[in-house]
Motif scaffolding. Structure first.
Motif, PDB file in Angstrom:
ATOM      1  N   ARG A 145      99.661  14.627  69.336  1.00 16.17           N
ATOM      2  CA  ARG A 145      99.914  16.067  69.458  1.00 16.17           C
ATOM      3  C   ARG A 145     100.580  16.327  70.808  1.00 16.17           C
ATOM      4  N   HIS A 146     101.466  17.285  70.843  1.00 12.58           N
ATOM      5  CA  HIS A 146     102.267  17.632  72.034  1.00 12.58           C
ATOM      6  C   HIS A 146     103.364  16.603  72.314  1.00 12.58           C
ATOM      7  N   GLY A 147     103.494  15.602  71.438  1.00 13.91           N
ATOM      8  CA  GLY A 147     104.562  14.619  71.626  1.00 13.91           C
ATOM      9  C   GLY A 147     105.886  15.154  71.112  1.00 13.91           C
ATOM     10  N   TYR A 148     106.981  14.543  71.578  1.00 13.39           N
ATOM     11  CA  TYR A 148     108.312  14.926  71.108  1.00 13.39           C
ATOM     12  C   TYR A 148     109.113  13.662  70.851  1.00 13.39           C
ATOM     13  N   SER A 149     109.745  13.590  69.667  1.00 16.00           N
ATOM     14  CA  SER A 149     110.505  12.389  69.322  1.00 16.00           C
ATOM     15  C   SER A 149     111.935  12.674  68.920  1.00 16.00           C
ATOM     16  N   GLY A 150     112.325  13.935  68.803  1.00 18.58           N
ATOM     17  CA  GLY A 150     113.721  14.213  68.463  1.00 18.58           C
ATOM     18  C   GLY A 150     113.860  15.123  67.266  1.00 18.58           C
ATOM     19  N   ARG A 151     115.071  15.112  66.668  1.00 15.31           N
ATOM     20  CA  ARG A 151     115.394  16.173  65.721  1.00 15.31           C
ATOM     21  C   ARG A 151     115.748  15.716  64.312  1.00 15.31           C
ATOM     22  N   SER A 152     115.695  14.413  64.011  1.00 17.03           N
ATOM     23  CA  SER A 152     115.893  13.980  62.623  1.00 17.03           C
ATOM     24  C   SER A 152     114.636  14.352  61.823  1.00 17.03           C
ATOM     25  N   MET A 153     114.677  14.117  60.508  1.00 24.59           N
ATOM     26  CA  MET A 153     113.496  14.451  59.697  1.00 24.59           C
ATOM     27  C   MET A 153     112.264  13.678  60.167  1.00 24.59           C
ATOM     28  N   LEU A 154     112.444  12.359  60.358  1.00 25.86           N
ATOM     29  CA  LEU A 154     111.304  11.559  60.817  1.00 25.86           C
ATOM     30  C   LEU A 154     110.869  12.010  62.212  1.00 25.86           C
ATOM     31  N   ALA A 155     111.843  12.188  63.099  1.00 23.47           N
ATOM     32  CA  ALA A 155     111.494  12.536  64.481  1.00 23.47           C
ATOM     33  C   ALA A 155     110.815  13.902  64.553  1.00 23.47           C
ATOM     34  N   GLN A 156     111.269  14.848  63.715  1.00 19.48           N
ATOM     35  CA  GLN A 156     110.581  16.153  63.695  1.00 19.48           C
ATOM     36  C   GLN A 156     109.160  16.011  63.167  1.00 19.48           C
ATOM     37  N   SER A 157     108.979  15.087  62.236  1.00 18.88           N
ATOM     38  CA  SER A 157     107.629  14.886  61.696  1.00 18.88           C
ATOM     39  C   SER A 157     106.724  14.191  62.713  1.00 18.88           C
ATOM     40  N   LEU A 158     107.310  13.364  63.573  1.00 21.59           N
ATOM     41  CA  LEU A 158     106.525  12.742  64.648  1.00 21.59           C
ATOM     42  C   LEU A 158     106.209  13.770  65.727  1.00 21.59           C
ATOM     43  N   THR A 159     107.162  14.670  65.931  1.00 22.72           N
ATOM     44  CA  THR A 159     107.021  15.691  66.972  1.00 22.72           C
ATOM     45  C   THR A 159     105.875  16.635  66.624  1.00 22.72           C
ATOM     46  N   ALA A 160     105.068  16.953  67.613  1.00 20.87           N
ATOM     47  CA  ALA A 160     103.908  17.810  67.336  1.00 20.87           C
ATOM     48  C   ALA A 160     103.972  19.080  68.170  1.00 20.87           C
ATOM     49  N   HIS A 161     105.004  19.868  67.891  1.00 18.95           N
ATOM     50  CA  HIS A 161     105.254  21.159  68.555  1.00 18.95           C
ATOM     51  C   HIS A 161     105.880  22.055  67.507  1.00 18.95           C
ATOM     52  N   ALA A 162     105.201  23.087  67.087  1.00 20.71           N
ATOM     53  CA  ALA A 162     105.781  23.974  66.068  1.00 20.71           C
ATOM     54  C   ALA A 162     107.180  24.485  66.441  1.00 20.71           C
ATOM     55  N   PRO A 163     107.417  24.884  67.706  1.00 22.78           N
ATOM     56  CA  PRO A 163     108.740  25.436  68.006  1.00 22.78           C
ATOM     57  C   PRO A 163     109.889  24.451  67.761  1.00 22.78           C
ATOM     58  N   TRP A 164     109.601  23.157  67.772  1.00 20.49           N
ATOM     59  CA  TRP A 164     110.651  22.150  67.581  1.00 20.49           C
ATOM     60  C   TRP A 164     110.709  21.628  66.150  1.00 20.49           C
ATOM     61  N   ARG A 165     109.959  22.246  65.238  1.00 18.28           N
ATOM     62  CA  ARG A 165     109.971  21.799  63.845  1.00 18.28           C
ATOM     63  C   ARG A 165     110.595  22.887  62.992  1.00 18.28           C
ATOM     64  N   LEU A 167     111.419  22.529  59.840  1.00 16.60           N
ATOM     65  CA  LEU A 167     110.918  22.403  58.473  1.00 16.60           C
ATOM     66  C   LEU A 167     109.533  21.762  58.494  1.00 16.60           C
ATOM     67  N   PRO A 168     108.757  21.976  57.444  1.00 17.51           N
ATOM     68  CA  PRO A 168     107.448  21.322  57.421  1.00 17.51           C
ATOM     69  C   PRO A 168     107.596  19.798  57.419  1.00 17.51           C
ATOM     70  N   THR A 169     106.536  19.115  57.793  1.00 15.64           N
ATOM     71  CA  THR A 169     106.546  17.653  57.841  1.00 15.64           C
ATOM     72  C   THR A 169     106.971  17.085  56.493  1.00 15.64           C
ATOM     73  N   LYS A 170     107.959  16.191  56.555  1.00  9.24           N
ATOM     74  CA  LYS A 170     108.450  15.603  55.308  1.00  9.24           C
ATOM     75  C   LYS A 170     107.941  14.173  55.120  1.00  9.24           C
ATOM     76  N   ILE A 171     107.352  13.625  56.162  1.00 11.59           N
ATOM     77  CA  ILE A 171     106.933  12.224  56.096  1.00 11.59           C
ATOM     78  C   ILE A 171     105.404  12.214  56.060  1.00 11.59           C
ATOM     79  N   PRO A 172     104.821  11.773  54.973  1.00 15.98           N
ATOM     80  CA  PRO A 172     103.369  11.905  54.853  1.00 15.98           C
ATOM     81  C   PRO A 172     102.565  10.875  55.655  1.00 15.98           C
ATOM     82  N   ASP A 173     103.233   9.844  56.186  1.00 11.39           N
ATOM     83  CA  ASP A 173     102.480   8.737  56.760  1.00 11.39           C
ATOM     84  C   ASP A 173     102.206   8.878  58.249  1.00 11.39           C
ATOM     85  N   ILE A 174     102.385  10.083  58.782  1.00  9.09           N
ATOM     86  CA  ILE A 174     102.185  10.250  60.229  1.00  9.09           C
ATOM     87  C   ILE A 174     100.911  11.049  60.489  1.00  9.09           C
ATOM     88  N   LYS A 175     100.049  10.499  61.325  1.00  5.22           N
ATOM     89  CA  LYS A 175      98.803  11.180  61.699  1.00  5.22           C
ATOM     90  C   LYS A 175      98.854  11.450  63.197  1.00  5.22           C
TER      91      LYS A 175
END
Ligand SMILES: Cc1ncc(COP(=O)(O)O)c(C=O)c1O
Length: 443
Positions: A145-165, A167-175
């Motif tokens: 949480r509070h991490g940032y990984s970038g702006r692709s679909m996967l990276a947005q799903s890794l990113t844990a900041h609502a303002p930087w997302r 679209l909703p998380t598209k990758i189900p395998d990230i906790k």
């Protein structure tokens, strides 16, 4: 800096540039300041805007201009390479790509030996996750949480900041595990009596939200976009031991913390005494040219057997810029300068915290990566984030010719990260300008 060049004088006025920016770029390309600054020229830590105003740069294009604007050595190497060979794609080996890969293998810790080059931090993190998955044959990833990984679909799903997302998380395998954010401890505890429970909690996260066998753990040594959240010193040893117990590898995202930024050492993970199996890097690698890298152990690199290509990855020009940047850091011993000036900067910020105890809630970071968290009233333990004061402070620092960054989930954390070439006098000047600015907002 030179007197203003012909081109900048001939260029449109700053008002015209701001107008065109509004008209032709996505509105989501947000600029700093009520009236954005149109930067036109730079040398070292000094920048000049189109109207001739000068600024001291303590953000370096988001921790990217690592050895100063228009660095002579980097620019000379790049200019020579442009005239020699500009682009061939990775279908052909070149001298710059192998020299850079060899250099990175020599400065990255442990068994990190093989590189894959791309053009942005996002792609480096994408590559890293794919490699963890191909190597382990599993897909689940623990991020923070509070991490940032970038702006692709996967990276947005890794990113844990609502303002930087977007679209909703598209990758189900990230906790997402808890952030090691001591100032706002997610468990309401206090270090060190907390025994770093945030790290220990990763075990239950794996046991309860995954299949129990994971591919890896992706984390930044200091959470950059998150507001320079600096984990306690035991954090990574505990977290990574748990990750390995459940079959995962450690992906260390050094996009912000790499190349001497944290002072004394090349990498943020070295400050914590842990060695990753995969490391990602971008930003400060090439003083502003677009190149990123994912560096793996040979066994992990060998696990990718499908075809893969990044057309721009390790292009001769960007690879040359990266090698030249690393050589400047070595030749001028900038890792030591980062440590020495980082201490000076930190001491200055701590003095400001004493002077403005209400508004400055926390000062944290390492080396030349220092964050200042602004709150409603720390003296009354009211830690409500204060993005308004942050915005006002930004306008005041702008007036005084100082550029800094901001971050954090609530936009209330100053990010202060000058080039590694910064001098003691420049640190003192920045502290004076910050002091005056805090005074001006009645902090
Ligand atoms: C830690 C970290 N990882 C990845 C990225 C993504 O990098 P890029 O913007 O080059 O795609 C960033 C960008 O800020 C970052 O801070």
């Amino acid at each position: 800096m030179n007197p203003q060049t012909q081109e900048t004088r001939a260029a449109a006025s700053s008002a015209e540039v701001r107008r065109k920016h509004k008209e032709f770029l996505f509105p989501a390309v947000a600029n700093y300041y009520e009236e954005p600054i149109v930067l036109a020229e730079g040398k070292g830590l000094r920048l000049r805007d189109l109207d001739g105003r000068e600024y001291l740069d303590f953000f370096g294009g988001i921790l990217t201009v690592s050895v100063g604007h228009a660095n002579e050595d980097v620019n000379a190497a790049v200019k020579a390479q442009i005239d020699r060979l500009g682009h061939v794609s990775t279908l052909y080996p070149t001298i710059p790509i192998v020299e850079l890969a060899e250099k990175l293998a020599s400065i990255t810790p442990g068994q990190l030996k093989k590189c894959y080059f791309t053009a942005s931090g996002t792609e480096a993190d994408e590559t890293a996750v794919m490699m963890a998955q191909t190597f382990t044959g599993r897909s689940e990833i623990v991020a923070l949480r509070h991490g940032y990984s970038g702006r692709s679909m996967l990276a947005q799903s890794l990113t844990a900041h609502a303002p930087w997302r977007a679209l909703p998380t598209k990758i189900p395998d990230i906790k997402h595990a808890l952030s090691p954010y001591c100032y706002r401890c997610p468990l309401g505890l206090t270090y060190p009596s907390c025994e770093v429970k945030c790290a220990q909690d990763i075990e239950e996260l794996i046991q309860t939200t995954t299949t129990g066998r994971i591919a890896g753990f992706l984390a930044e040594p200091i959470q950059g976009v998150g507001g320079f959240v600096t984990p306690p010193k035991e954090y990574f040893a505990i977290a990574v031991e748990i990750i390995r117990k459940y079959g995962g590898v450690f992906i260390c995202d050094e996009v912000q913390t790499g190349f001497g930024r944290t002072g004394g050492k090349w990498w943020g993970c070295e400050q914590y005494g842990v060695e990753p199996e995969i490391m990602t890097m971008a930003k400060g690698i090439a003083n502003g040219l677009p190149i990123s890298a994912t560096v793996c152990t040979p066994a992990i690199a060998d696990s990718l057997t499908k075809l893969t290509i990044s057309t721009f990855g390790g292009n001769p020009i960007t690879a040359t810029a990266a090698k030249a940047t690393i050589e400047v850091i070595e030749k001028r011993d900038l890792r030591t300068n980062s440590e020495v000036q980082g201490k000076r900067l930190r001491a200055g910020l701590e003095r400001l915290k004493q002077k403005y105890p209400r508004t400055i809630g926390d000062v944290r970071g390492m080396g030349l990566m220092q964050g200042v968290e602004l709150v409603e009233d720390e003296t009354k333990k009211n830690r409500t984030p204060n993005p308004k004061a942050t915005g006002r402070l930004f306008e005041e620092t702008k007036k005084r010719g100082l550029l800094i960054g901001k971050g954090g989930l609530y936009g209330n954390i100053l990010r202060i990260s000058p080039a590694l070439t910064v001098s003691a006098a420049e640190v003192d000047e920045a502290i004076t300008k910050l002091d005056e600015s805090f005074g001006a907002i009645g902090a």
